[in-house]
Structures are given as structure tokens and as C-alpha cells.
Design an enzyme around this catalytic site. Sequence first.
Site, PDB file in Angstrom:
ATOM      1  N   THR A  83       0.810  -1.219   0.000  1.00 22.28           N
ATOM      2  CA  THR A  83       0.000   0.000   0.000  1.00 22.28           C
ATOM      3  C   THR A  83       0.842   1.267   0.000  1.00 22.28           C
ATOM      4  O   THR A  83       0.333   2.347  -0.282  1.00 22.28           O
ATOM      5  CB  THR A  83      -0.915   0.046   1.244  1.00 22.28           C
ATOM      6  OG1 THR A  83      -0.099   0.067   2.430  1.00 22.28           O
ATOM      7  CG2 THR A  83      -1.837  -1.173   1.278  1.00 22.28           C
ATOM      8  N   CYS A 132      -2.238  -0.273  14.991  1.00 19.80           N
ATOM      9  CA  CYS A 132      -3.179   0.101  13.931  1.00 19.80           C
ATOM     10  C   CYS A 132      -4.336  -0.892  13.878  1.00 19.80           C
ATOM     11  O   CYS A 132      -4.128  -2.116  13.876  1.00 19.80           O
ATOM     12  CB  CYS A 132      -2.466   0.137  12.580  1.00 19.80           C
ATOM     13  SG  CYS A 132      -3.530   0.730  11.237  1.00 19.80           S
ATOM     14  N   ARG A 161       4.174   6.630   3.230  1.00 23.23           N
ATOM     15  CA  ARG A 161       3.398   7.763   3.736  1.00 23.23           C
ATOM     16  C   ARG A 161       2.604   7.316   4.962  1.00 23.23           C
ATOM     17  O   ARG A 161       2.259   6.144   5.094  1.00 23.23           O
ATOM     18  CB  ARG A 161       2.458   8.317   2.656  1.00 23.23           C
ATOM     19  CG  ARG A 161       1.407   7.339   2.174  1.00 23.23           C
ATOM     20  CD  ARG A 161       0.602   7.926   1.000  1.00 23.23           C
ATOM     21  NE  ARG A 161      -0.520   7.088   0.628  1.00 23.23           N
ATOM     22  CZ  ARG A 161      -0.429   6.020  -0.165  1.00 23.23           C
ATOM     23  NH1 ARG A 161       0.747   5.680  -0.670  1.00 23.23           N
ATOM     24  NH2 ARG A 161      -1.500   5.310  -0.464  1.00 23.23           N
ATOM     25  N   CYS A 218      -0.150   6.385   7.781  1.00 20.47           N
ATOM     26  CA  CYS A 218      -1.509   5.845   7.785  1.00 20.47           C
ATOM     27  C   CYS A 218      -2.472   6.881   8.355  1.00 20.47           C
ATOM     28  O   CYS A 218      -2.176   7.542   9.362  1.00 20.47           O
ATOM     29  CB  CYS A 218      -1.541   4.577   8.642  1.00 20.47           C
ATOM     30  SG  CYS A 218      -3.174   3.864   8.876  1.00 20.47           S
ATOM     31  N   CYS A 237      -4.243   5.045  11.987  1.00 20.85           N
ATOM     32  CA  CYS A 237      -3.531   5.000  13.273  1.00 20.85           C
ATOM     33  C   CYS A 237      -2.680   6.239  13.519  1.00 20.85           C
ATOM     34  O   CYS A 237      -2.199   6.445  14.639  1.00 20.85           O
ATOM     35  CB  CYS A 237      -2.668   3.742  13.360  1.00 20.85           C
ATOM     36  SG  CYS A 237      -1.288   3.675  12.191  1.00 20.85           S
ATOM     37  N   TRP A 279      20.472  -6.247  36.456  1.00 24.91           N
ATOM     38  CA  TRP A 279      19.621  -7.418  36.668  1.00 24.91           C
ATOM     39  C   TRP A 279      18.369  -7.052  37.460  1.00 24.91           C
ATOM     40  O   TRP A 279      17.253  -7.406  37.089  1.00 24.91           O
ATOM     41  CB  TRP A 279      20.379  -8.513  37.420  1.00 24.91           C
ATOM     42  CG  TRP A 279      19.512  -9.705  37.710  1.00 24.91           C
ATOM     43  CD1 TRP A 279      19.328 -10.801  36.931  1.00 24.91           C
ATOM     44  CD2 TRP A 279      18.670  -9.896  38.862  1.00 24.91           C
ATOM     45  NE1 TRP A 279      18.433 -11.665  37.516  1.00 24.91           N
ATOM     46  CE2 TRP A 279      18.011 -11.135  38.705  1.00 24.91           C
ATOM     47  CE3 TRP A 279      18.422  -9.138  40.011  1.00 24.91           C
ATOM     48  CZ2 TRP A 279      17.118 -11.628  39.652  1.00 24.91           C
ATOM     49  CZ3 TRP A 279      17.524  -9.635  40.949  1.00 24.91           C
ATOM     50  CH2 TRP A 279      16.886 -10.872  40.773  1.00 24.91           C
ATOM     51  N   TYR A 332      14.546  -7.333  36.152  1.00 25.14           N
ATOM     52  CA  TYR A 332      13.583  -8.200  36.823  1.00 25.14           C
ATOM     53  C   TYR A 332      12.337  -7.419  37.241  1.00 25.14           C
ATOM     54  O   TYR A 332      11.203  -7.880  37.085  1.00 25.14           O
ATOM     55  CB  TYR A 332      14.248  -8.848  38.034  1.00 25.14           C
ATOM     56  CG  TYR A 332      13.406  -9.871  38.751  1.00 25.14           C
ATOM     57  CD1 TYR A 332      13.016 -11.041  38.124  1.00 25.14           C
ATOM     58  CD2 TYR A 332      13.009  -9.672  40.069  1.00 25.14           C
ATOM     59  CE1 TYR A 332      12.242 -11.997  38.784  1.00 25.14           C
ATOM     60  CE2 TYR A 332      12.250 -10.615  40.752  1.00 25.14           C
ATOM     61  CZ  TYR A 332      11.874 -11.774  40.088  1.00 25.14           C
ATOM     62  OH  TYR A 332      11.096 -12.712  40.744  1.00 25.14           O
ATOM     63  N   ASP A 342      21.321 -13.011  34.350  1.00 27.71           N
ATOM     64  CA  ASP A 342      20.641 -13.897  35.289  1.00 27.71           C
ATOM     65  C   ASP A 342      21.324 -15.264  35.321  1.00 27.71           C
ATOM     66  O   ASP A 342      21.569 -15.890  34.288  1.00 27.71           O
ATOM     67  CB  ASP A 342      19.179 -14.056  34.873  1.00 27.71           C
ATOM     68  CG  ASP A 342      18.405 -14.912  35.841  1.00 27.71           C
ATOM     69  OD1 ASP A 342      17.867 -14.351  36.807  1.00 27.71           O
ATOM     70  OD2 ASP A 342      18.345 -16.143  35.645  1.00 27.71           O
TER      71      ASP A 342
END
Length: 514
Positions: free
Chosen positions: A32, A40, A65, A67, A70, A424, A428, A444
Amino acid sequence: MTTPLNDDGAYDALRSKDARFDGVFFAGITSTGIYCRPVCPARTPKRANCRFFPHAAAAEAAGFRPCLRCRPELAPGSAPVDRAQRIAHLLVARIHEGALEEEVGLEETARHLGLSSRQLRRVVRQELGVTPMGLIQTRRLLLAKQLLTETSLPVIDIAFASGFGSLRRFNDAFLSRYRMPPTRLRREGVPQGAAGASTLRLGYRPPFAWEALLAFLAARSMKGVEVVAGGEYARTVALGGQVGWIRVGHEPRKHCLRVTFSHSLAPVLPALLGRLRQLFDLAARPDLVAEHLARDERLRPSVEAYPGLRVPGAFEGFEMAVRAILGQQITVKAATTLAGRFAEAFGERVEVPVAGLTHLTPRPEVVAAAGGDAVASLGIVSARARALGELARAWVAGGLRLEPGLPPEEVRARLVALPGVGEWTAGYIAMRALRWPDAFPTGDVAVLKALGRVSAREAEELSRGWAPWRAYAVLHLWKMAENQGGKKTAALEETPKAAVERDEKKLPGSTSSF
């Protein structure tokens, strides 16, 4: 130029239309010539027709281009003046979780977003076609409908539990919207719950690895605050000034969880149900997650062995952060022992009719005021005690919040800036408290073990192929490490020794600064 996700991961995120990926990437549709956001509403295009870009500008530079449905210019992070879609989504989430009920809540939300309440109303009407109060009214009526159908609560109690200020307003709204009186939905033979309690059901998309999730929560239950027994999860609750208890069981034939709640929590029921949906990951798309992760031969056996494996969320953000810090460099069992002492020392004692529940989860105000010596006296090493104090003070000062929908990278940066919090721990917390599906706790121990004792850098490279569902991949790797036998690590809540030492160096040298 590439997106933060690989192309296959981006396509799976596009298929899921999960708002958590909005603004993370854009999809250019070659058939498109249009580029879209992951949320969207248009039909998902074929994989062969999709190209992915990290920014709207990159999509336009490639000849696509925007939408018109959305509107990519409204994606989070595109521009301060074009945040309408994100604002509308955030407002809907807060309403769904019961965090916004009246005009006062609307004013607070507007201030949080840097808007006036008038601007917020205009944005919501523009994006959703209704007013904020219209959204709130719909949520109230749908909850009331469920309570009328599934419980034996008196109608007047249902009216207040749903957020209506009076029985007359409740009846008028019901007649106006549904063209029937509320009592018409009452069902005979609704089973009576425990004294002073009622039961509701929360649906999910099957399959659901309930036993695995329950085992995870059981191994990490905070003594006095939570208990897992008889195939059910139970805990004390302090929410919106209300105190009570809940029990959650599984009804696999009906594809739902059974939630029993004390009537004392009826005034905050919307917020309570929102938290339970997060804790049990009820919005997950197990079909898409399994399809994606099973492409990796390392994960495929676990994906097949544990269909519908969920990522456990967090019932309360501060509590989750405390758990993560307590779990650094020790086993699950040791971390659970410390958490129980912590709850007994700083949590308010309550009496509820569920065996094993004796305390509310500690509040940040209490922890912040307790002092480092009081925390360390529980057997918590001084570095972690100081880290807990800094966390509590940041929370009380309003500079830190941990809840789904917040930008994960911004929150991670705030967390890592705290003494004693490393990558970490931040990963988590993002995985469980922020509900970020692509979270990955760097380094981890159990993940490295399940992958054949690779390095943290190698694990990070391997994980890119699991995006955008890396958090679910981590759960499978934890199961793999557990099934390999040997010593269970902290979940396994544990950080590598080097990472902990690095975190501790960030801490002040004296406990008096706690």
C-alpha cells in the site's frame, strides 16, 4: 538502520496489536505504500509485505506515507504535542484498574501528564469519541452487571462497589443504558461464598499453565502476606484505605480464574481486579508467544512441555522492588525467609479468616522511617538494607513509581540510579512490575545455566531472536534450569556475584547515611 526488535519479533508484535509496543517501531506496508503503528486497527498485512523502522522519519525516508487510521505522528515519543493516542490509552488503563473514578482523579491524571483537565477531555473525545466520564460510566456498569450475575451481594452494595454514589443514580444509569432494572440480571442459585465474601471470575485465553505459575508464586510467597495452599493463591490486601483478603483458584473448563474477595474490599473492587489481571498475566496471547518462541530449538521443548506459561506480574510495585533487592545473590529460600522477617517487622498486623495470613505488606513510609539498623537487624546485609532505604525514600518523595504502562527504559534508568540497584534488578522489576513483555534480566544466573553456561553478553545476543517476548523466554529458561536439577537460584531471584559487587560499590560507605 534497524528497529529495537528484529523483523520477525516486530511482526509478532504487530500481529498482537499490543499497545506496549506502540512507538517502539513502525511498519511499512509495501503493498500500500503506507506505514503504521503496531496498534493500527487495520487488518494485519502479510509478513512478506512488511518492512520495519525504528522511527517515523526512517519510514518516510524509505518512501512510505503515514496511515490515516492509526496516525503515526501520535505514537508515544513522536512529539510532546502529539501524545493523544498514548494519553487516551493511559486513561483507559487507569479507568480499567479503578485508579480514576471521579473528576478529582481526572484532575490528578491531567497534572501527571502535564495537561489541564480541559485538554485531557478534548484529547479523549478526539481519540475515542466519548468523554472520560462516559468511559468511567461504561466500566462501572459492566462491573455491576458481572456482580449482579455472579454474586449474591445486595444491589445497594453492588451500586457502591461499582462506583455509583447512590442507589438512585445506579438504577437510573442502568435503565438508561440497558433499558432494564438491575434486578432483572439477578440469578437464582448463585453459590454463597465464605461469610463476608463473594466470588467473581476473570477470563483468560487458553492454554494456561496454572500449576507452573502457582509453583512460582508459592516458592516466593512472603510469609504472613501471601500463602499458597490447596491449589489456590491467597493474600492480604491494603488498597485505597480498605483492608481485606483475597483467594484465587483456577477453573480450567471455564477458562477463568475464580477470585474470592472479602466484602471489605468491595469499594476498591475495580482496582483489585486490575491488579489480579496483572499478577496472573491474564491479557497474554499464549498462541502468539508459543508460535514465536518455538522457532528456537533451545526453547521448543519447554514451550511444548508448558503450554500457556505466564510471566508472573506484581500485585504491588513497591513490594516487588523489595523482593528483587532482597533476592540479590541468595537463593529463593533464603530470600523468602528474609521477606517474611521484613513483613513481620514492618507490616501492619491484621486478622483475616485465612490460615497463614497475618500481616499487610510493608508500606514505603514505614520502611523509610525505620532506619538502616532496624532493617539490617533482620539479617539483611548492610548494602541491601541501605538499598531498601533508598528505594523507600525515593518512593515516598514521589520520584519513583512501578506500574504497568510506564515507559520501561525511563523507569529502568531511575532504578539503576538508586544505590544497590543494577541491571539485573532493574530488568527483573521491569519484567514483573512494569509488565514489559520484552524485559530481559541481564546476567541472570539461571538463564546462563539453561543456555549452557554462556556469558552474559552471549545470552544477550541470543535473546534478540526471542523479541518481543523475551520475558516469556526467560520463564521457560528458568523452568529448564530448574528441571536440570541442582541448586535452585533466586529466579530464580539472583544476580551474578560480579554484578552485586558492582552494585554495592555504588552504595555509601557508611550505614549511617541510610
